[in-house]
Design a protein around this motif. Structure first.
Motif, PDB file in Angstrom:
ATOM      1  N   GLU A  35       0.849  -1.196   0.000  1.00  0.00           N
ATOM      2  CA  GLU A  35       0.000   0.000   0.000  1.00  0.00           C
ATOM      3  C   GLU A  35       0.875   1.233   0.000  1.00  0.00           C
ATOM      4  O   GLU A  35       2.011   1.200   0.487  1.00  0.00           O
ATOM      5  N   LEU A  36       0.306   2.325  -0.515  1.00  0.00           N
ATOM      6  CA  LEU A  36       1.034   3.591  -0.561  1.00  0.00           C
ATOM      7  C   LEU A  36       0.823   4.325   0.754  1.00  0.00           C
ATOM      8  O   LEU A  36      -0.301   4.376   1.259  1.00  0.00           O
ATOM      9  N   SER A  37       1.895   4.883   1.292  1.00  0.00           N
ATOM     10  CA  SER A  37       1.750   5.681   2.510  1.00  0.00           C
ATOM     11  C   SER A  37       1.075   7.005   2.125  1.00  0.00           C
ATOM     12  O   SER A  37       1.393   7.591   1.097  1.00  0.00           O
ATOM     13  N   VAL A  38       0.153   7.447   2.944  1.00  0.00           N
ATOM     14  CA  VAL A  38      -0.495   8.738   2.698  1.00  0.00           C
ATOM     15  C   VAL A  38       0.164   9.753   3.632  1.00  0.00           C
ATOM     16  O   VAL A  38       0.083   9.618   4.847  1.00  0.00           O
ATOM     17  N   SER A  39       0.849  10.741   3.043  1.00  0.00           N
ATOM     18  CA  SER A  39       1.574  11.733   3.841  1.00  0.00           C
ATOM     19  C   SER A  39       0.661  12.880   4.247  1.00  0.00           C
ATOM     20  O   SER A  39      -0.390  13.090   3.642  1.00  0.00           O
ATOM     21  N   ALA A  40       1.109  13.639   5.238  1.00  0.00           N
ATOM     22  CA  ALA A  40       0.437  14.901   5.572  1.00  0.00           C
ATOM     23  C   ALA A  40       1.166  16.003   4.820  1.00  0.00           C
ATOM     24  O   ALA A  40       2.384  15.941   4.647  1.00  0.00           O
ATOM     25  N   THR A  41       0.432  16.988   4.336  1.00  0.00           N
ATOM     26  CA  THR A  41       1.078  18.126   3.666  1.00  0.00           C
ATOM     27  C   THR A  41       0.334  19.427   3.921  1.00  0.00           C
ATOM     28  O   THR A  41      -0.880  19.409   4.147  1.00  0.00           O
ATOM     29  N   THR A  42       1.094  20.524   3.838  1.00  0.00           N
ATOM     30  CA  THR A  42       0.474  21.848   3.950  1.00  0.00           C
ATOM     31  C   THR A  42       0.146  22.396   2.551  1.00  0.00           C
ATOM     32  O   THR A  42      -0.383  23.485   2.437  1.00  0.00           O
ATOM     33  N   ARG A  43       0.500  21.629   1.497  1.00  0.00           N
ATOM     34  CA  ARG A  43       0.137  22.054   0.133  1.00  0.00           C
ATOM     35  C   ARG A  43      -1.380  21.943  -0.043  1.00  0.00           C
ATOM     36  O   ARG A  43      -2.007  21.057   0.517  1.00  0.00           O
ATOM     37  N   LYS A  44      -1.945  22.844  -0.834  1.00  0.00           N
ATOM     38  CA  LYS A  44      -3.387  22.785  -1.116  1.00  0.00           C
ATOM     39  C   LYS A  44      -3.655  21.657  -2.121  1.00  0.00           C
ATOM     40  O   LYS A  44      -2.810  21.380  -2.977  1.00  0.00           O
ATOM     41  N   PRO A  45      -4.833  21.010  -2.024  1.00  0.00           N
ATOM     42  CA  PRO A  45      -5.120  19.913  -2.972  1.00  0.00           C
ATOM     43  C   PRO A  45      -5.184  20.403  -4.417  1.00  0.00           C
ATOM     44  O   PRO A  45      -5.677  21.496  -4.675  1.00  0.00           O
ATOM     45  N   ARG A  46      -4.660  19.574  -5.341  1.00  0.00           N
ATOM     46  CA  ARG A  46      -4.825  19.875  -6.768  1.00  0.00           C
ATOM     47  C   ARG A  46      -6.168  19.289  -7.198  1.00  0.00           C
ATOM     48  O   ARG A  46      -6.736  18.449  -6.493  1.00  0.00           O
ATOM     49  N   GLU A  47      -6.613  19.668  -8.391  1.00  0.00           N
ATOM     50  CA  GLU A  47      -7.890  19.155  -8.878  1.00  0.00           C
ATOM     51  C   GLU A  47      -7.852  17.622  -8.908  1.00  0.00           C
ATOM     52  O   GLU A  47      -6.874  17.042  -9.387  1.00  0.00           O
ATOM     53  N   GLY A  48      -8.882  16.998  -8.367  1.00  0.00           N
ATOM     54  CA  GLY A  48      -8.964  15.535  -8.402  1.00  0.00           C
ATOM     55  C   GLY A  48      -8.314  14.862  -7.206  1.00  0.00           C
ATOM     56  O   GLY A  48      -8.487  13.667  -6.993  1.00  0.00           O
ATOM     57  N   GLU A  49      -7.553  15.603  -6.395  1.00  0.00           N
ATOM     58  CA  GLU A  49      -6.917  14.983  -5.233  1.00  0.00           C
ATOM     59  C   GLU A  49      -7.906  14.890  -4.071  1.00  0.00           C
ATOM     60  O   GLU A  49      -8.656  15.829  -3.815  1.00  0.00           O
ATOM     61  N   GLU A  50      -7.867  13.738  -3.388  1.00  0.00           N
ATOM     62  CA  GLU A  50      -8.834  13.513  -2.309  1.00  0.00           C
ATOM     63  C   GLU A  50      -8.138  13.441  -0.955  1.00  0.00           C
ATOM     64  O   GLU A  50      -7.066  12.832  -0.842  1.00  0.00           O
ATOM     65  N   GLU A  51      -8.804  14.009   0.047  1.00  0.00           N
ATOM     66  CA  GLU A  51      -8.329  13.983   1.432  1.00  0.00           C
ATOM     67  C   GLU A  51      -8.236  12.520   1.908  1.00  0.00           C
ATOM     68  O   GLU A  51      -9.181  11.744   1.718  1.00  0.00           O
ATOM     69  N   VAL A  78       9.372  20.702   0.837  1.00  0.00           N
ATOM     70  CA  VAL A  78       9.635  20.374  -0.571  1.00  0.00           C
ATOM     71  C   VAL A  78       8.866  21.376  -1.425  1.00  0.00           C
ATOM     72  O   VAL A  78       7.656  21.550  -1.230  1.00  0.00           O
ATOM     73  N   HIS A  79       9.550  21.993  -2.382  1.00  0.00           N
ATOM     74  CA  HIS A  79       8.931  23.013  -3.249  1.00  0.00           C
ATOM     75  C   HIS A  79       8.090  23.995  -2.412  1.00  0.00           C
ATOM     76  O   HIS A  79       6.918  24.250  -2.707  1.00  0.00           O
ATOM     77  N   ASN A  80       8.632  24.444  -1.301  1.00  0.00           N
ATOM     78  CA  ASN A  80       8.005  25.462  -0.423  1.00  0.00           C
ATOM     79  C   ASN A  80       6.804  24.999   0.407  1.00  0.00           C
ATOM     80  O   ASN A  80       6.094  25.819   0.973  1.00  0.00           O
ATOM     81  N   HIS A  81       6.542  23.702   0.468  1.00  0.00           N
ATOM     82  CA  HIS A  81       5.456  23.202   1.330  1.00  0.00           C
ATOM     83  C   HIS A  81       6.013  22.106   2.230  1.00  0.00           C
ATOM     84  O   HIS A  81       6.980  21.449   1.876  1.00  0.00           O
ATOM     85  N   LYS A  82       5.314  21.927   3.390  1.00  0.00           N
ATOM     86  CA  LYS A  82       5.773  20.878   4.311  1.00  0.00           C
ATOM     87  C   LYS A  82       5.087  19.552   3.978  1.00  0.00           C
ATOM     88  O   LYS A  82       3.893  19.533   3.669  1.00  0.00           O
ATOM     89  N   TYR A  83       5.864  18.471   4.059  1.00  0.00           N
ATOM     90  CA  TYR A  83       5.350  17.125   3.805  1.00  0.00           C
ATOM     91  C   TYR A  83       5.920  16.211   4.892  1.00  0.00           C
ATOM     92  O   TYR A  83       7.102  16.329   5.230  1.00  0.00           O
ATOM     93  N   GLY A  84       5.108  15.290   5.419  1.00  0.00           N
ATOM     94  CA  GLY A  84       5.637  14.387   6.435  1.00  0.00           C
ATOM     95  C   GLY A  84       4.965  13.028   6.417  1.00  0.00           C
ATOM     96  O   GLY A  84       3.792  12.887   6.055  1.00  0.00           O
ATOM     97  N   THR A  85       5.746  12.007   6.809  1.00  0.00           N
ATOM     98  CA  THR A  85       5.237  10.631   6.883  1.00  0.00           C
ATOM     99  C   THR A  85       4.820  10.346   8.320  1.00  0.00           C
ATOM    100  O   THR A  85       5.632  10.469   9.237  1.00  0.00           O
ATOM    101  N   LEU A  86       3.567   9.978   8.494  1.00  0.00           N
ATOM    102  CA  LEU A  86       3.028   9.767   9.849  1.00  0.00           C
ATOM    103  C   LEU A  86       3.408   8.391  10.399  1.00  0.00           C
ATOM    104  O   LEU A  86       3.119   7.363   9.783  1.00  0.00           O
ATOM    105  N   LYS A  87       4.039   8.433  11.571  1.00  0.00           N
ATOM    106  CA  LYS A  87       4.510   7.199  12.237  1.00  0.00           C
ATOM    107  C   LYS A  87       3.358   6.208  12.436  1.00  0.00           C
ATOM    108  O   LYS A  87       3.459   5.029  12.087  1.00  0.00           O
ATOM    109  N   SER A  88       2.228   6.698  12.962  1.00  0.00           N
ATOM    110  CA  SER A  88       1.103   5.814  13.297  1.00  0.00           C
ATOM    111  C   SER A  88       0.555   5.124  12.044  1.00  0.00           C
ATOM    112  O   SER A  88       0.205   3.940  12.065  1.00  0.00           O
ATOM    113  N   HIS A  89       0.513   5.867  10.949  1.00  0.00           N
ATOM    114  CA  HIS A  89      -0.016   5.366   9.681  1.00  0.00           C
ATOM    115  C   HIS A  89       0.845   4.202   9.166  1.00  0.00           C
ATOM    116  O   HIS A  89       0.339   3.164   8.741  1.00  0.00           O
ATOM    117  N   ILE A  90       2.172   4.379   9.245  1.00  0.00           N
ATOM    118  CA  ILE A  90       3.100   3.351   8.754  1.00  0.00           C
ATOM    119  C   ILE A  90       3.054   2.123   9.669  1.00  0.00           C
ATOM    120  O   ILE A  90       2.952   0.980   9.201  1.00  0.00           O
TER     121      ILE A  90
END
Ligand code: 5GP
Length: 206
Positions: A35-51, A78-90
């Motif tokens: 499965e793909l890890s779902v990261s947290a980010t401060t970037r705004k969603p692009r069209e078609g991206e789901e929470e 990354v590219h001026n936005h924060k991205y992180g991998t959540l420990k609990s999720h992994i």
């Protein structure tokens, strides 16, 4: 006691436009154990991206609160936005026997490596910097200024490719997807191919 075998962590990095998402999809389509890890980010969603599917989209202050709670196994700007991998999720997935693929940038990879978290890492090399620019323009997601930032970042990221366990050259999707499946699902890899890819990488940077 639960003797179920744990999943494994895979880290896959590439400059944007190198075709990483399609290659990751080829792994997900081949095996139900990944499965793909779902990261947290401060970037705004692009069209078609789901929470919750593409990212957990959060505000800057929420991200900082998670940093103070040590909720991330790694995070980076990354590219001026924060991205992180959540420990609990992994941990949740790995404990269920599911292997997790983290699509993260090279700074995040270095943090995972330096923290000695068990993992396998793969770097996807684009066929050339010229081809990367064409792909970024053709996918139509970013403005010329952002494409420029991404290309400059790509050059910096390629310098880190030697630090990964494996490198895959994405000049043909069919070959690259077979190569990634060989490594991730079948646990096979070709030293010879890696040597050729290292040479291509070094030529690209020279
Ligand atoms: P995008 O905004 O195009 O979805 O992603 C931009 C970059 O952020 C990509 O290189 C992606 O690999 C990286 N990225 C996504 N999630 C994470 C994360 O959780 N941690 C880090 N370090 N990088 C991430």
């Amino acid at each position: 006691m639960n003797n179920k075998q744990k999943g494994r962590l895979y880290v896959i990095s590439a400059p944007s436009g190198a075709g990483k998402s399609s290659l990751i999809q080829s792994i997900l389509d081949t095996s139900k154990n990944f499965e793909l890890s779902v990261s947290a980010t401060t970037r705004k969603p692009r069209e078609g991206e789901e929470e919750g599917k593409h990212y957990f989209f959060i505000e800057d202050n929420e991200f900082d609160a998670l940093i103070s709670k040590h909720a991330f196994i790694e995070y980076a700007v990354v590219h001026n936005h924060k991205y992180g991998t959540l420990k609990s999720h992994i941990e949740e997935k790995i404990n269920k026997g599911i292997s997790v693929i983290c699509d993260i940038d090279v700074q995040g990879y270095k943090l995972i490596k330096d923290a000695s978290i068990e993992h396998t890492s793969i770097f996807i090399i684009p066929p050339s910097l010229e081809e990367l620019e064409i792909r970024l323009i053709n996918r139509g997601l970013d403005s010329p200024a952002i494409i420029n930032t991404r290309l400059n970042n790509a050059k910096k990221e390629l310098k880190f490719a030697e630090e990964f366990d494996y490198r895959i050259l994405n000049d043909s999707y069919e070959t690259a997807s077979m190569d990634i499946i060989d490594i991730v699902i079948d646990g096979k890899s070709s030293n010879n191919k890696d040597k050729i890819n290292l040479k291509i990488l070094r030529d690209m940077l020279s």
